[in-house]
Scaffold this motif. Sequence first.
Motif, mmCIF file in Angstrom:
data_model
loop_
_atom_site.group_PDB
_atom_site.id
_atom_site.type_symbol
_atom_site.label_atom_id
_atom_site.label_comp_id
_atom_site.label_asym_id
_atom_site.label_seq_id
_atom_site.Cartn_x
_atom_site.Cartn_y
_atom_site.Cartn_z
ATOM 1 N N LYS A 144 2.539 0.516 -8.934
ATOM 2 C CA LYS A 144 2.226 1.238 -10.168
ATOM 3 C C LYS A 144 1.169 0.502 -10.975
ATOM 4 O O LYS A 144 0.481 1.106 -11.801
ATOM 5 C CB LYS A 144 3.496 1.404 -11.013
ATOM 6 C CG LYS A 144 4.522 2.368 -10.427
ATOM 7 C CD LYS A 144 5.846 2.285 -11.161
ATOM 8 C CE LYS A 144 5.721 2.719 -12.603
ATOM 9 N NZ LYS A 144 5.546 4.171 -12.750
ATOM 10 N N ASN A 145 1.029 -0.817 -10.738
ATOM 11 C CA ASN A 145 0.087 -1.625 -11.516
ATOM 12 C C ASN A 145 -1.214 -1.895 -10.769
ATOM 13 O O ASN A 145 -2.032 -2.691 -11.228
ATOM 14 C CB ASN A 145 0.748 -2.961 -11.891
ATOM 15 C CG ASN A 145 1.992 -2.765 -12.717
ATOM 16 O OD1 ASN A 145 2.009 -1.957 -13.645
ATOM 17 N ND2 ASN A 145 3.050 -3.504 -12.392
ATOM 18 N N ALA A 146 -1.376 -1.272 -9.613
ATOM 19 C CA ALA A 146 -2.610 -1.487 -8.845
ATOM 20 C C ALA A 146 -3.826 -1.036 -9.678
ATOM 21 O O ALA A 146 -3.750 -0.037 -10.390
ATOM 22 C CB ALA A 146 -2.539 -0.704 -7.541
ATOM 23 N N PRO A 147 -4.944 -1.783 -9.618
ATOM 24 C CA PRO A 147 -5.210 -2.929 -8.719
ATOM 25 C C PRO A 147 -4.760 -4.276 -9.274
ATOM 26 O O PRO A 147 -5.049 -5.305 -8.695
ATOM 27 C CB PRO A 147 -6.729 -2.883 -8.587
ATOM 28 C CG PRO A 147 -7.187 -2.402 -9.921
ATOM 29 C CD PRO A 147 -6.151 -1.384 -10.360
ATOM 30 N N CYS A 173 1.808 -5.467 3.076
ATOM 31 C CA CYS A 173 1.496 -6.256 1.891
ATOM 32 C C CYS A 173 2.711 -7.128 1.571
ATOM 33 O O CYS A 173 3.834 -6.632 1.449
ATOM 34 C CB CYS A 173 1.178 -5.335 0.711
ATOM 35 S SG CYS A 173 1.097 -6.179 -0.878
ATOM 36 N N LYS A 174 2.504 -8.423 1.418
ATOM 37 C CA LYS A 174 3.612 -9.351 1.189
ATOM 38 C C LYS A 174 4.376 -8.997 -0.080
ATOM 39 O O LYS A 174 5.616 -9.020 -0.108
ATOM 40 C CB LYS A 174 3.081 -10.781 1.120
ATOM 41 C CG LYS A 174 4.179 -11.820 0.922
ATOM 42 C CD LYS A 174 3.604 -13.224 0.884
ATOM 43 C CE LYS A 174 4.726 -14.246 0.650
ATOM 44 N NZ LYS A 174 4.190 -15.641 0.601
ATOM 45 N N LEU A 175 3.640 -8.664 -1.144
ATOM 46 C CA LEU A 175 4.279 -8.320 -2.409
ATOM 47 C C LEU A 175 5.168 -7.089 -2.268
ATOM 48 O O LEU A 175 6.307 -7.069 -2.742
ATOM 49 C CB LEU A 175 3.211 -8.072 -3.478
ATOM 50 C CG LEU A 175 3.705 -7.741 -4.881
ATOM 51 C CD1 LEU A 175 4.405 -8.952 -5.489
ATOM 52 C CD2 LEU A 175 2.554 -7.299 -5.773
ATOM 53 N N LEU A 176 4.639 -6.062 -1.595
ATOM 54 C CA LEU A 176 5.405 -4.832 -1.407
ATOM 55 C C LEU A 176 6.602 -5.078 -0.488
ATOM 56 O O LEU A 176 7.691 -4.531 -0.706
ATOM 57 C CB LEU A 176 4.507 -3.739 -0.830
ATOM 58 C CG LEU A 176 5.112 -2.336 -0.734
ATOM 59 C CD1 LEU A 176 5.551 -1.841 -2.109
ATOM 60 C CD2 LEU A 176 4.110 -1.362 -0.122
#
Length: 213
Positions: A144-147, A173-176
């Motif tokens: 939701k905060n991309a980028p 993606c590691k974060l996801l």
Amino acid sequence: MTTSEYIKFLVIAAGYPKNINVEINKYGIDTMYSVYAETANYKDPDDYDIDTCDDIDTYDENSEGVLELSDIPSLLDLILEIMDHRSKTYNIRTLNHLSIKTILDDNIREDYIKEDIERYDNLMKELVLMKPVDELIASMNPCKNAPNCGGDFDDSDTCHGFWKCTHQYHNNCKLLHEFRNYTQQLSNIYRKYIHNEKLTDDEVNKLKQYNLI
């Protein structure tokens, strides 16, 4: 497959898998076909739980969960009538992994459909009960905060207003990945909670942390 079994199979495919009765009567050189069948959820009118048509414009005498065709003068006409009265109240494709012999067996078919409807009803109830944690997880999604999510983003073409996650096609993606693992654990804990299963102190504290209990 006999003609009667073929008609029965068509009736099931049309969405009327319960209480099927097929009659084939010969009068000299003429043959008359009659069919009665009900949708999976159909109950007697006194129970006030009758399937209804999705579209009021297509209402007819067969739209309340019952297919009733009497003295149809040919098999082709009967097939067309059955197809004209197709019901959408139960997804008959849930039977598609069963053999024809099994589908035509009244006891096995109706027991299977009953269990399938119960599973579906329980799933819908669980989805309602899981709504608080599902909404929380959706609000926490880093995408939701991309980028500016902190993940691996390619912003080399920002002059054209274009950003992209460098792993968007690989879902790695590691974060996801970390977010999904964490929130899956949170979802599992909440599922235990709504089903009144015993929670550990750590699990209770985690739900309290997010005001889920």
